[in-house]
Scaffold this motif. Structure first.
Motif, PDB file in Angstrom:
ATOM      1  N   PHE A   7       0.821  -1.210   0.000  1.00 21.16           N
ATOM      2  CA  PHE A   7       0.000   0.000   0.000  1.00 21.16           C
ATOM      3  C   PHE A   7       0.854   1.258   0.000  1.00 21.16           C
ATOM      4  N   TYR A  12      -2.485   6.309   3.167  1.00 18.83           N
ATOM      5  CA  TYR A  12      -3.397   5.718   4.149  1.00 18.83           C
ATOM      6  C   TYR A  12      -3.238   6.349   5.526  1.00 18.83           C
ATOM      7  N   ALA A  45      -8.763  -0.390   0.910  1.00 19.28           N
ATOM      8  CA  ALA A  45      -7.613  -1.287   1.034  1.00 19.28           C
ATOM      9  C   ALA A  45      -7.956  -2.682   0.518  1.00 19.28           C
ATOM     10  N   ALA A 112      -1.410  -1.393   5.894  1.00 17.27           N
ATOM     11  CA  ALA A 112      -1.759  -0.199   5.126  1.00 17.27           C
ATOM     12  C   ALA A 112      -1.366   1.053   5.903  1.00 17.27           C
TER      13      ALA A 112
END
Length: 113
Positions: A7, A12, A45, A112
């Motif tokens: 990620f 995030y 996600a 994430a």
């Protein structure tokens, strides 16, 4: 590691901090808003991981092995559904905080954030 996906952690983390900072005890309207936003971030996600499913619930069923506590993720997601679909459904600050903690752990489990 069971992880198959990398990620954009910065993206995030920024989004997550905005959600966490948006939950304010003195603002009741922020309780449901923050739960919905956290749910949306987790779904983003799961979608990025290319987990199949029409709904987040479908994707969550397939993502179970990634979470340290799949029950708490479901608890938080179900609360989001009640907020979204049950007219007049209200949550307390404590419930919102609890749901956010569950979403936060789920995002951590996925790496994430």
């Amino acid at each position: 590691s069971k992880r198959r996906y990398s990620f954009d952690k910065e993206e995030y983390q920024t989004a997550w901090l905005k959600i966490e900072n948006g939950l304010r005890k003195d603002n009741k309207a922020s309780y449901p808003t923050s739960v919905i936003a956290a749910d949306k971030l987790l779904d983003k996600a799961l979608t990025e991981m290319a987990l199949p499913g029409k709904t987040m619930g479908d994707r969550l069923k397939r993502a179970g092995q990634y979470f340290s506590s799949v029950n708490s993720v479901w608890y938080a997601h179900k609360m989001r559904n009640q907020i979204a679909h049950e007219h007049g459904f209200e949550i307390s600050y404590e419930q919102a905080k609890h749901a956010l903690a569950s979403f936060r752990q789920a995002l951590k489990d996925l790496e994430a954030i």
